[in-house]
Design a protein around this motif. Structure first.
Motif, PDB file in Angstrom:
ATOM      1  N   LEU A  70       0.789 -39.793 -41.337  1.00  0.00           N
ATOM      2  CA  LEU A  70       0.991 -39.240 -39.823  1.00  0.00           C
ATOM      3  C   LEU A  70       2.279 -39.977 -39.278  1.00  0.00           C
ATOM      4  N   ALA A  71       3.158 -39.126 -38.861  1.00  0.00           N
ATOM      5  CA  ALA A  71       4.420 -39.721 -38.168  1.00  0.00           C
ATOM      6  C   ALA A  71       4.553 -38.878 -36.872  1.00  0.00           C
ATOM      7  N   GLU A  72       5.154 -39.865 -35.990  1.00  0.00           N
ATOM      8  CA  GLU A  72       5.258 -39.327 -34.455  1.00  0.00           C
ATOM      9  C   GLU A  72       6.390 -38.278 -34.411  1.00  0.00           C
ATOM     10  N   ASP A  73       6.497 -37.404 -33.627  1.00  0.00           N
ATOM     11  CA  ASP A  73       7.670 -36.362 -33.543  1.00  0.00           C
ATOM     12  C   ASP A  73       8.432 -37.124 -32.480  1.00  0.00           C
ATOM     13  N   PRO A  74       9.581 -37.266 -32.879  1.00  0.00           N
ATOM     14  CA  PRO A  74      10.456 -37.996 -31.709  1.00  0.00           C
ATOM     15  C   PRO A  74      11.168 -37.151 -30.793  1.00  0.00           C
ATOM     16  N   VAL A 107      -2.319 -34.475 -29.151  1.00  0.00           N
ATOM     17  CA  VAL A 107      -2.711 -35.564 -28.551  1.00  0.00           C
ATOM     18  C   VAL A 107      -2.380 -35.309 -27.061  1.00  0.00           C
ATOM     19  N   PRO A 108      -3.541 -35.076 -26.452  1.00  0.00           N
ATOM     20  CA  PRO A 108      -3.129 -34.622 -25.032  1.00  0.00           C
ATOM     21  C   PRO A 108      -3.102 -36.509 -24.340  1.00  0.00           C
ATOM     22  N   ASP A 109      -2.565 -36.224 -23.174  1.00  0.00           N
ATOM     23  CA  ASP A 109      -2.253 -37.605 -22.247  1.00  0.00           C
ATOM     24  C   ASP A 109      -3.592 -38.239 -22.192  1.00  0.00           C
ATOM     25  N   SER A 120      -6.431 -41.927 -25.116  1.00  0.00           N
ATOM     26  CA  SER A 120      -5.547 -43.213 -25.019  1.00  0.00           C
ATOM     27  C   SER A 120      -5.502 -43.729 -26.623  1.00  0.00           C
ATOM     28  N   THR A 121      -6.222 -43.194 -27.517  1.00  0.00           N
ATOM     29  CA  THR A 121      -5.820 -43.898 -28.923  1.00  0.00           C
ATOM     30  C   THR A 121      -5.914 -42.574 -29.811  1.00  0.00           C
ATOM     31  N   LEU A 122      -4.955 -42.878 -31.043  1.00  0.00           N
ATOM     32  CA  LEU A 122      -5.071 -41.837 -32.067  1.00  0.00           C
ATOM     33  C   LEU A 122      -6.194 -41.927 -32.686  1.00  0.00           C
ATOM     34  N   PRO A 123      -6.732 -40.583 -33.289  1.00  0.00           N
ATOM     35  CA  PRO A 123      -7.817 -40.540 -34.048  1.00  0.00           C
ATOM     36  C   PRO A 123      -7.426 -40.908 -35.585  1.00  0.00           C
ATOM     37  N   GLY A 168       3.209 -36.473 -27.520  1.00  0.00           N
ATOM     38  CA  GLY A 168       2.009 -36.265 -27.902  1.00  0.00           C
ATOM     39  C   GLY A 168       1.614 -35.349 -29.270  1.00  0.00           C
ATOM     40  N   VAL A 169       2.867 -35.065 -29.777  1.00  0.00           N
ATOM     41  CA  VAL A 169       2.652 -34.308 -31.306  1.00  0.00           C
ATOM     42  C   VAL A 169       3.166 -35.462 -32.300  1.00  0.00           C
TER      43      VAL A 169
END
Length: 128
Positions: free
Chosen positions: A46-50, A22-24, A27-30, A54-55
């Protein structure tokens, strides 16, 4: 590039895994929707890469009841825009193996025909 991308990382033990980039500028996740034959398929996370900004890690468990003879295609889309982010196509079943065996048999017959024609040509021209 200002588009969200979903990149496959692997398919293991019936679980499709990928990274959602997700590029900067976004503004919102799909909201990702997985479909099979135009029907929604549940069971994805879907889990954020710590460690990387943006990944996000995307995981989708392929339901065993949807694995059948022939080709099955699962499509991952952005629910809001309908844009296809990625897909998974699976080929399985006895029908496929019969097709491959028939094709191999045809190739063997053509190869035998070519070998006979080549040998005949060598005999006729006196080549060794």
């Amino acid at each position: 590039m200002d588009e969200v991308t979903l990149v496959k990382t692997r398919l293991q033990a019936g679980i499709w895994e990928g990274e959602l980039h997700v590029p900067d500028a976004v503004s919102t996740l799909p909201e990702i929707e997985v479909t099979y034959l135009d029907q929604p398929v549940p069971g994805h996370t879907l889990a954020e890469d710590p460690e990387r900004e943006g990944v996000w890690f995307f995981r989708f468990a392929v339901p065993s009841e949807l694995i059948n003879d022939g080709v099955q295609t699962f499509v991952m889309t952005d629910r809001e825009t309908g844009r296809v982010l990625n897909s998974l196509s699976m080929i399985a079943g006895e029908g496929l193996s019969e097709d491959i065996r028939a094709e191999m048999d045809l190739l063997r017959q053509e190869l035998d025909l070519l070998k006979r024609a080549f040998r005949r040509h060598c005999l006729e021209t006196g080549a060794n």
